[in-house]
Design a protein around this motif. Structure first.
Motif, PDB file in Angstrom:
ATOM      1  N   MET A 105       3.178   4.426  -2.197  1.00  6.46           N
ATOM      2  CA  MET A 105       1.841   5.020  -2.311  1.00  6.46           C
ATOM      3  C   MET A 105       0.769   4.087  -1.765  1.00  6.46           C
ATOM      4  O   MET A 105      -0.166   4.522  -1.089  1.00  6.46           O
ATOM      5  CB  MET A 105       1.542   5.364  -3.768  1.00  6.46           C
ATOM      6  N   GLN A 118       0.950   1.999   0.566  1.00  4.02           N
ATOM      7  CA  GLN A 118       0.983   1.894   2.028  1.00  4.02           C
ATOM      8  C   GLN A 118       0.097   2.939   2.685  1.00  4.02           C
ATOM      9  O   GLN A 118      -0.289   2.784   3.835  1.00  4.02           O
ATOM     10  CB  GLN A 118       2.416   2.017   2.539  1.00  4.02           C
ATOM     11  N   ARG A 119      -0.212   3.986   1.983  1.00  5.30           N
ATOM     12  CA  ARG A 119      -1.098   5.025   2.511  1.00  5.30           C
ATOM     13  C   ARG A 119      -2.541   4.637   2.188  1.00  5.30           C
ATOM     14  O   ARG A 119      -2.889   4.444   1.023  1.00  5.30           O
ATOM     15  CB  ARG A 119      -0.750   6.378   1.907  1.00  5.30           C
ATOM     16  N   THR A 120      -3.353   4.565   3.211  1.00  4.69           N
ATOM     17  CA  THR A 120      -4.717   4.066   3.024  1.00  4.69           C
ATOM     18  C   THR A 120      -5.553   4.956   2.122  1.00  4.69           C
ATOM     19  O   THR A 120      -6.470   4.481   1.460  1.00  4.69           O
ATOM     20  CB  THR A 120      -5.420   3.911   4.382  1.00  4.69           C
ATOM     21  N   TYR A 121      -5.264   6.227   2.087  1.00  2.00           N
ATOM     22  CA  TYR A 121      -6.049   7.159   1.288  1.00  2.00           C
ATOM     23  C   TYR A 121      -5.645   7.178  -0.184  1.00  2.00           C
ATOM     24  O   TYR A 121      -6.327   7.783  -1.009  1.00  2.00           O
ATOM     25  CB  TYR A 121      -5.941   8.581   1.850  1.00  2.00           C
ATOM     26  N   PHE A 122      -4.557   6.513  -0.541  1.00  2.00           N
ATOM     27  CA  PHE A 122      -4.034   6.604  -1.907  1.00  2.00           C
ATOM     28  C   PHE A 122      -5.045   6.170  -2.956  1.00  2.00           C
ATOM     29  O   PHE A 122      -5.221   6.839  -3.966  1.00  2.00           O
ATOM     30  CB  PHE A 122      -2.749   5.785  -2.050  1.00  2.00           C
TER      31      PHE A 122
END
Length: 128
Positions: A100, A102-106
């Protein structure tokens, strides 16, 4: 209804402030989350803290109605499962958490969810 209000009043401000804090310092939160996931001791300790909180909510408020009070019950059960998962499957939690992060928007999505939930609990606990 009294238990519903008490629990909503307890958890609403905490969740709301936590969500706002994540919004205010997303990079710091991401770094803290990485440090947290690197510690097996913290993972175990968090399970020991989260699971009893969920159990306390479920034992005093296992109400399955078609109104806002079901949010309190679902929150309690999610905490029971999250705590148990941290105790039994910490490696799964670490892998999922890192995926999670690793996703910039998380962090924005997580913070938004916490803010909305905190606002809902505060609204129903204090204003309604």
């Amino acid at each position: 209804m009294q238990n519903s209000l008490l629990i909503a009043r307890l958890i609403g401000p905490v969740i709301l402030v936590a969500g706002l804090a994540v919004f205010a310092n997303q990079r710091g939160f991401r770094e803290m989350a990485e440090e947290f996931m690197a510690s097996r001791a913290l993972m175990f300790l968090s399970g020991l803290l989260i699971m009893p909180v969920g159990l306390a909510i479920v034992l005093t408020h296992n109400i399955w109605t078609a109104d806002w009070r079901v949010l309190v019950t679902v929150f309690g059960w999610l905490n029971v499962f999250a705590g148990a998962l941290r105790l039994f499957g910490p490696l799964f939690v670490v892998r999922a958490g890192r995926a999670m992060l690793q996703r910039t928007y998380f962090t924005s999505v997580a913070a938004a969810i916490w803010v909305v939930l905190g606002f809902l609990f505060c609204f129903f606990g204090y204003l309604r």
